[in-house]
Design an enzyme around this catalytic site. Sequence first.
Site, PDB file in Angstrom:
ATOM      1  N   ASP A  77       0.813  -1.214   0.000  1.00 49.56           N
ATOM      2  CA  ASP A  77       0.000   0.000   0.000  1.00 49.56           C
ATOM      3  C   ASP A  77       0.847   1.266   0.000  1.00 49.56           C
ATOM      4  O   ASP A  77       2.014   1.276   0.402  1.00 49.56           O
ATOM      5  CB  ASP A  77      -0.963   0.002   1.185  1.00 49.56           C
ATOM      6  CG  ASP A  77      -0.263  -0.190   2.539  1.00 49.56           C
ATOM      7  OD1 ASP A  77       0.797  -0.860   2.573  1.00 49.56           O
ATOM      8  OD2 ASP A  77      -0.775   0.315   3.552  1.00 49.56           O
ATOM      9  N   GLU A 130      -0.340  -2.196   5.180  1.00 49.38           N
ATOM     10  CA  GLU A 130       0.609  -2.085   6.284  1.00 49.38           C
ATOM     11  C   GLU A 130       0.487  -0.729   6.956  1.00 49.38           C
ATOM     12  O   GLU A 130       0.601  -0.622   8.173  1.00 49.38           O
ATOM     13  CB  GLU A 130       2.039  -2.285   5.775  1.00 49.38           C
ATOM     14  CG  GLU A 130       3.106  -2.222   6.869  1.00 49.38           C
ATOM     15  CD  GLU A 130       3.550  -0.816   7.229  1.00 49.38           C
ATOM     16  OE1 GLU A 130       3.882  -0.571   8.405  1.00 49.38           O
ATOM     17  OE2 GLU A 130       3.551   0.065   6.332  1.00 49.38           O
TER      18      GLU A 130
END
Length: 442
Positions: free
Chosen positions: A105, A172
Amino acid sequence: MSRWLLTLLIAATACGRSRAADPPAPALSPIETWISERQEQLQRLYTDLHAHPELSFQEVETSRRIADELRKAGAKVTTGVGKLGVVGVIENGPGPVVLVRSDMDALPVTERTGLPYASQAKATDPLGRVVGVMHACGHDVHMTCLVGTANWLAEHKGDWSGTVVLIAQPAEETIGGARKMLDDGLYQRFPKPDFALALHCKADSPVGDVLYRPGPMLASSTSLNVTIRGKGGHGAMPHRTVDPIVLAALAILDFQTIVSREIEPIQPAVVTVGSIHGGEKHNIISDEVKLQLTLRSYSETVRLQLIEGIERRAKALAVAHKAPPPSVEVQEHTPATINRPELVARVTPFLKKALGDGHVQLVDPVMGAEDFALYAEGDVPIMMFWIGTVPPQRIEEAISKGVDLPGLHSSLYHPEPAGSIATGVRAMTAAVSGLLPPKPKP
């Protein structure tokens, strides 16, 4: 013969002798040659990932791309693990199971690097706001290193025996992706690892270096929502109200005394109020103020002490000022990343052999956080290490000017791609292949 011609011949002879005496350039190692041959391919992947970032739990195209790359490398790929997670498995005979994890991400940051492949992406965040999106934490480098490691391992199956589990994890940054994948049966549906490894970009260390730490490396992170309540009314008549903005101001200052006056001085702890929202207009005293805090520590005891101290202070302020009771809620939490010392002791010599002693450095822990810590569930030994991503000349220039380098999460952070990727692939392949036994000879 004229004097000037004789002088020229002597100089030319001396120069030739000097060149002949120069030592030959050292030969590239097999992994260096392999990376050099694939540098353009890896850099294309990196620039594409960098230019097309996606927010946490929105990594639809990113997960599809990484799944395709792992399939091309020869891994058996499963998608949709923990919503958008990707798992690739390379089985190669008997032996240990090594897990290699990358995150996918990006951050809600508008990029300002000016790079030709800079992100122009925009997305809608969970609050419905349209935001710029950028890989400002190096996850594009992490994914490229994962793909490079997968390809090297697949092409060198004759050198190792065992199983490698390759993870591309969503979310994350919101510390939710690892939990989702584990809850979706990561360690039950796929081979449970004997060791779990990950790398992370470091924004203030030279490219080519690897930095490691046994024991605590990153802190735990707890996101806390605090609502301070009052009694609203006219700003010109505060005596008829209970002003929650005043209470919030008192609370913010008082929270800092938990670290300075209640936590044991040798225990690291951080309390940061990152957001405060209250009121709508100049002359209206609002009914409540909302605070968002992040708490950091290495010790679970200290973490719970921080939470209890915040609750106690918020409630005491409410009683003292005849205000309605506040609320304190834990939104999310990830534990401290604690590298298993025995695993670090095994892996560090592999890193030094691959990169040279001078490029593998012991570093202090930091108060940043990572949900990689959760991969230690079920008593799995974990190790995360840093890779330097900044050219030395950029570091020297910043020092000479007395300015700080752009850090992780900065709109100006940009790793040096080729060297960072090469270091990451060399380090991770060395770590994985070092933990796996050689392939038995027929």
